[in-house]
Structures are given as C-alpha cells and as structure tokens.
Write an enzyme that holds these catalytic residues in place. Structure first.
Site, PDB file in Angstrom:
ATOM      1  N   GLY A  10     -69.414  38.102  61.652  1.00  0.00           N
ATOM      2  CA  GLY A  10     -69.806  39.508  61.756  1.00  0.00           C
ATOM      3  C   GLY A  10     -70.828  39.908  60.697  1.00  0.00           C
ATOM      4  CB  ILE A  12     -69.197  42.924  56.049  1.00  0.00           C
ATOM      5  CG1 ILE A  12     -69.648  44.366  56.324  1.00  0.00           C
ATOM      6  CG2 ILE A  12     -68.844  42.764  54.561  1.00  0.00           C
ATOM      7  CD1 ILE A  12     -68.564  45.425  56.122  1.00  0.00           C
ATOM      8  CG  ASP A  31     -66.090  36.056  64.473  1.00  0.00           C
ATOM      9  OD1 ASP A  31     -66.141  36.515  65.641  1.00  0.00           O
ATOM     10  OD2 ASP A  31     -66.478  36.700  63.491  1.00  0.00           O
ATOM     11  CB  SER A  34     -65.183  40.435  70.159  1.00  0.00           C
ATOM     12  OG  SER A  34     -64.798  40.678  68.823  1.00  0.00           O
ATOM     13  CG  LEU A  57     -57.732  37.047  63.453  1.00  0.00           C
ATOM     14  CD1 LEU A  57     -57.818  38.090  62.351  1.00  0.00           C
ATOM     15  CD2 LEU A  57     -57.355  35.716  62.855  1.00  0.00           C
ATOM     16  CB  SER A 120     -62.005  51.875  56.240  1.00  0.00           C
ATOM     17  OG  SER A 120     -62.720  53.060  56.484  1.00  0.00           O
ATOM     18  CE1 TYR A 145     -62.395  50.155  61.792  1.00  0.00           C
ATOM     19  CE2 TYR A 145     -62.135  51.904  60.171  1.00  0.00           C
ATOM     20  CZ  TYR A 145     -62.631  50.671  60.527  1.00  0.00           C
ATOM     21  OH  TYR A 145     -63.371  49.940  59.619  1.00  0.00           O
ATOM     22  CE  LYS A 149     -60.373  48.239  58.842  1.00  0.00           C
ATOM     23  NZ  LYS A 149     -60.453  46.784  58.919  1.00  0.00           N
TER      24      LYS A 149
HETATM   25  P1  NAD Z   1     -68.314  43.274  62.637  1.00  0.00           P
HETATM   26  O1  NAD Z   1     -67.920  43.741  63.994  1.00  0.00           O
HETATM   27  O2  NAD Z   1     -69.712  42.832  62.445  1.00  0.00           O
HETATM   28  O3  NAD Z   1     -67.328  42.121  62.143  1.00  0.00           O
HETATM   29  C1  NAD Z   1     -66.038  41.925  62.661  1.00  0.00           C
HETATM   30  C2  NAD Z   1     -65.937  40.485  63.094  1.00  0.00           C
HETATM   31  O4  NAD Z   1     -64.605  40.215  63.520  1.00  0.00           O
HETATM   32  C3  NAD Z   1     -66.845  40.127  64.257  1.00  0.00           C
HETATM   33  O5  NAD Z   1     -67.534  38.937  63.974  1.00  0.00           O
HETATM   34  C4  NAD Z   1     -65.892  39.946  65.445  1.00  0.00           C
HETATM   35  O6  NAD Z   1     -66.398  39.037  66.397  1.00  0.00           O
HETATM   36  C5  NAD Z   1     -64.641  39.474  64.739  1.00  0.00           C
HETATM   37  N1  NAD Z   1     -63.387  39.767  65.426  1.00  0.00           N
HETATM   38  C6  NAD Z   1     -62.971  40.977  65.908  1.00  0.00           C
HETATM   39  N2  NAD Z   1     -61.742  40.866  66.449  1.00  0.00           N
HETATM   40  C7  NAD Z   1     -61.351  39.570  66.273  1.00  0.00           C
HETATM   41  C8  NAD Z   1     -60.185  38.835  66.627  1.00  0.00           C
HETATM   42  N3  NAD Z   1     -59.159  39.416  67.253  1.00  0.00           N
HETATM   43  N4  NAD Z   1     -60.131  37.528  66.316  1.00  0.00           N
HETATM   44  C9  NAD Z   1     -61.166  36.910  65.690  1.00  0.00           C
HETATM   45  N5  NAD Z   1     -62.296  37.564  65.343  1.00  0.00           N
HETATM   46  C10 NAD Z   1     -62.396  38.871  65.629  1.00  0.00           C
HETATM   47  O7  NAD Z   1     -67.953  44.476  61.645  1.00  0.00           O
HETATM   48  P2  NAD Z   1     -68.267  44.647  60.093  1.00  0.00           P
HETATM   49  O8  NAD Z   1     -68.992  45.930  59.946  1.00  0.00           O
HETATM   50  O9  NAD Z   1     -68.839  43.412  59.530  1.00  0.00           O
HETATM   51  O10 NAD Z   1     -66.809  44.900  59.539  1.00  0.00           O
HETATM   52  C11 NAD Z   1     -66.072  43.889  58.877  1.00  0.00           C
HETATM   53  C12 NAD Z   1     -64.774  44.493  58.389  1.00  0.00           C
HETATM   54  O11 NAD Z   1     -65.026  45.550  57.456  1.00  0.00           O
HETATM   55  C13 NAD Z   1     -63.931  45.116  59.510  1.00  0.00           C
HETATM   56  O12 NAD Z   1     -62.572  44.887  59.223  1.00  0.00           O
HETATM   57  C14 NAD Z   1     -64.236  46.596  59.381  1.00  0.00           C
HETATM   58  O13 NAD Z   1     -63.194  47.398  59.867  1.00  0.00           O
HETATM   59  C15 NAD Z   1     -64.373  46.738  57.869  1.00  0.00           C
HETATM   60  N6  NAD Z   1     -65.145  47.898  57.468  1.00  0.00           N
HETATM   61  C16 NAD Z   1     -66.467  47.968  57.786  1.00  0.00           C
HETATM   62  C17 NAD Z   1     -67.193  49.086  57.383  1.00  0.00           C
HETATM   63  C18 NAD Z   1     -68.663  49.210  57.694  1.00  0.00           C
HETATM   64  O14 NAD Z   1     -69.256  50.220  57.336  1.00  0.00           O
HETATM   65  N7  NAD Z   1     -69.293  48.253  58.355  1.00  0.00           N
HETATM   66  C19 NAD Z   1     -66.571  50.113  56.663  1.00  0.00           C
HETATM   67  C20 NAD Z   1     -65.220  49.995  56.370  1.00  0.00           C
HETATM   68  C21 NAD Z   1     -64.509  48.870  56.747  1.00  0.00           C
END
Ligand code: NAD
Length: 314
Positions: A10, A12, A31, A34, A57, A120, A145, A149
């Site tokens: 993903g 981050i 991963d 999705s 997961l 978050s 959401y 968390k």
């Molecule tokens: P993202 O969607 O790019 O990354 C999430 C990743 O998890 C993706 O690669 C997706 O394919 C994978 N994934 C989702 N469900 C899955 C499952 N059941 N099994 C295996 N893989 C799975 O999002 P991101 O922005 O990189 O966020 C990463 C984390 O940080 C998340 O937990 C998100 O809630 C948290 N977060 C992000 C932000 C932000 O501003 N981007 C803020 C607060 C918290």
C-alpha cells in the site's frame, strides 16, 4: 531482524518498506492487493530484499504462514476509505477488527511478540480539544473506521497485557505524499482531470486537518519504534499545524494549472457522515523523542499535489 509488514504493497506500507530495507531489515509482506500495488515494491522483490506473500488477513491460514519466523510485525493492512462505512457496514469490522484479531492470534501461536500498528486520529472523535494529546479520553469515534481502529488498539493492548506482547500504536494525522492512491488531493486531481472547468468540494471547505508527508511519517514510525521501549508505546504522528480543504482546493488548481476551475462547495460542515471537520494532533510526545517534523501541512499538501499530478499524468 526480520519484519512482517501487513499491507506492505500500500501507500504508507511501501514507503515503510523502503525505510526498513534501508536500515538493514529483512522484510516479508502480506497483502491481498485490494488497494495496494505490486509496482510500489517490485524493485525490492527483484533485488531479493523482500519476500512478497499475496494473502488475506481474514484467512487464518494465510496469516499463520506470514507470521512464521518473523521478529516483529508492522500492521498497516486495513480498508483505507473512511467514507465506505456510510454504505457498507461490515468492511471495517472484517478488514480491521477481525483481521487484527487473526494477526494477533497467529503471532501468539508463532511466538512473535512485537507489533507496531497504524491507528488514526479519528479514534478521538469530534469533541476532543485541539491539538489533541494522547492522554485525551474517553475516545468516542464517530465513523465505523474509527470504531475499528479503537477496537484494534484494545485488542493489541489486551494481547500485551495477557500474552506479554510489546506494542507501538501510532495515531496518524492525514498522511500524504508520493504513491498516494486515495484522499482529498488524489480526488481533486482526478476530478480536474475529468472536468477542468469545475472542482466539486464536499462540505463548505472549512474542514481543517493536519497533514504529514509520508516519508516523514515512516521515519517517525521507525524512530519511535527504535527509541521507545515501554510495553505499550502510544504516539500521535502528525505535523505542527492544519490546512483547510478550501486551501487544498486552491493549491491543487494552482498546481494543475487549472486556475480558472470554479470551486463549488456542496455545503455543510463535514464532507460526509462520520467525517470529523476539525482535527489536529498534539505532537509534543513525538517531538520529545527527538524526531523533528519538517514539512508543515500546507507544504506537505503542495509537495503531494506536485508529485501526484506527475504520477497521474495531468
Ligand atoms: P492503503 O490502502 O494504500 O494500504 C492498505 C494496504 O492493505 C493495501 O496494500 C491493501 O491491499 C492491503 N489490505 C487491505 N485489506 C487487506 C487484507 N484483508 N489482507 C491483506 N492485505 C490487505 O492505505 P494507506 O493509506 O497506506 O494506509 C495504511 C494504514 O494506515 C491503514 O491501516 C490505514 O487505516 C492507516 N491510516 C492511514 C492514514 C492516511 O492518511 N493514509 C491515516 C490514518 C491511518
């Protein structure tokens, strides 16, 4: 050290992998792709620095395979779309809470006891004082959401209390930057790509939040992970100030060159039900560890707008 990164393909997660590999970790990723993209981590796979495992997961057997033989887990996999909960009510429960239960349980079975978790700012809800310190409570999230968390945080601290795990819980501000695949800046650029005469903004534009550049976020994660050694290490990660949605719309129209696009507000104080109109995290605890954040919110927004315009090809 061998680290498992859940959600490592993903936005981050892929930046975190860059930083982990640069500091000498062996990395495995689980991963389900999705929302992640293999291309974000393909160089590391080709170089043999990264073991990629396409798995979910929500499947206990997938998770058991992924956690075998690792020293620590950086848990980032989740549904990233807060708004989805207004239409589908079990996604955050399954992809967040139950997925985290599966992960913790398989870590317990496989003897892995260190977990860092991407939480978050939305766990604080909408009545919190600004800037919000980690000590604020009770946390009363208003989105599905956010509820997930907070539930995940509770599961993690209870696995720590019951099975002697060590945890680093990071409550992120809005994280933005290169490879972004969702969020307000990404949405605005796509809207202008489709129709450069107007830009629709959800809400009245006065929503105001803190933005942190993604490389700063992952450096902060690793800094806190390496320097803080309590059983539970809870940290807000964010920048010093906020940026309004109106200002983001102006920056994106400037950076795209579509200065004449008419910015149209749908009205109301929030973007959607469950959106928190004003959020700013207290970052004193993060700063006290010696980690200094450089970008303010507006600079992070402008840098991200430029990067994503380039990536999206406008
Ligand atoms: P993202 O969607 O790019 O990354 C999430 C990743 O998890 C993706 O690669 C997706 O394919 C994978 N994934 C989702 N469900 C899955 C499952 N059941 N099994 C295996 N893989 C799975 O999002 P991101 O922005 O990189 O966020 C990463 C984390 O940080 C998340 O937990 C998100 O809630 C948290 N977060 C992000 C932000 C932000 O501003 N981007 C803020 C607060 C918290």
């Amino acid at each position: 050290m061998r680290a498992l990164v859940t959600g490592g393909a993903g936005f981050i997660g892929s930046h975190l992998i860059d930083a982990l590999i640069a500091s000498g970790y062996k990395v495995r990723v689980i991963d389900n792709l999705s929302s992640g993209k293999l291309e974000f981590i393909s160089t590391h796979i080709e170089n043999g620095d990264l073991e990629f495992y396409e798995g979910d997961l929500t499947s206990i057997s997938d998770v058991n395979k992924a956690t075998k033989g690792v020293d620590c887990v950086f848990h980032l996999a989740a549904n990233p779309d807060i708004r989805l909960g207004t239409r589908v009510t079990d996604t955050d429960l399954k992809q967040g809470t139950i997925a985290t239960y599966n992960l913790l349980e398989s870590m317990r079975i496989n003897g892995v006891k260190k977990i860092a978790f991407a939480s978050s700012s939305v766990v604080y809800g909408e009545d919190a004082p600004l800037p919000t310190p980690e000590s604020y409570g009770p946390c009363l999230p208003i989105s599905l959401y956010g509820a997930s968390k907070l539930a995940c945080e509770g599961l993690i601290t209870s696995w720590a209390g019951t099975f002697d795990f060590q945890a680093w819980i990071f409550r992120f501000a809005n994280i933005i930057g290169e490879r972004g695949t969702h969020g307000v800046i990404f949405d605005f650029i796509h809207k202008l790509k489709n129709d450069n005469s107007r830009l629709e903004v959800l809400g009245n534009g006065l929503q105001e939040k803190s933005y942190m550049e993604v490389k700063e976020c992952v450096n902060a994660i690793l800094h806190v992970y390496k320097t803080q050694n309590k059983q539970i290490n809870l940290f807000n990660l964010g920048s010093h100030d906020t940026c309004s949605v109106k200002r983001i719309a102006e920056i994106v129209t400037e950076e795209t060159g579509y200065n004449n696009a008419k910015i149209e507000y749908t009205g109301g104080s929030r973007g959607w039900a469950g959106d928190i109109p004003r959020a700013r995290l207290g970052i004193g605890k993060m700063l006290s560890t010696g980690y200094a954040v450089e970008y303010n919110s507006e600079a992070a927004v402008r840098y991200t707008a430029r990067s994503l315009i380039n990536e999206i090809g406008l």
